[in-house]
Design a protein around this motif. Sequence first.
Motif: not given
Length: 257
Positions: A95-98, A163-165, A168-170, A178-181
């Motif tokens: 699939x896909x990934x960051x 948690x995608x939002x 990962x992304x907000x 992108x989330x700082x964590x």
Amino acid sequence: MAENIPEKSAWYIGATPRDVGDVAILIGDPARVERIATHLDDVHRVPVNRGLQTITGTRAGTRITATAFGMGAPIAAVVLEELRALGVHTFVRIGTAMAAGAVQLGDFVLAEAALRREGTSDSYAPPGYPAVSDTTLNAAITDTLHAQSTRRHHTGVFASYDGFYSQMFALPGSRSRVREELLDDIARFGLIAADMETSALLVAGRMLGARTSSLCVATVDPVSQEKLDAGRMAAAEHDLFEAAINALCHPTLKETR
């Protein structure tokens, strides 16, 4: 006179043992199932159940099953569980990934291991248990990637999140970031990719006695937010399908079954 008792089908994917091969490709996007079907011969389709689509076809004498799970670790693990119960022993999640680190958009990323930031794997093993790919399967995938020589690939550590939002992304208003964590994880642990499923599948697969790995296309840059365009994605997807199928037909996997 013996009765003809019908085979019991898997609860969610609806398949029976005769519907599947010994090896399987786990796909996120259901739309990819029909596209990967064009890469296989003698395709058999299982009726869609709960939105989960399964096909089985052949390549070089190997029966290969492909099932779409949608998004997220919980349902990906359900699909793996049911296919494993039907007799499948080898799984490649594609699939896909960051992208992370030196990975560029359109590159392939192969998981050696994964950081467990999702919760599904906790239901299989305690937090200290490693999420590690099968080495024989990864060797077959790597050999196949070298033979194809179509695009760059990287092998290393993924991280998977629920948690995608939220992880990962907000989405503050209409502007995403992108989330700082996540960026901290990339820097601290030398990650090559981030997704939502790999670590759970690696842990579940190992606990269930199956070979499991994850091969993805890097499609989004965590800093610039650039995404792989449709044309490049279509070409990468074609190469990804071929890599996964050919790896599952690799002689070393047949020798060690």
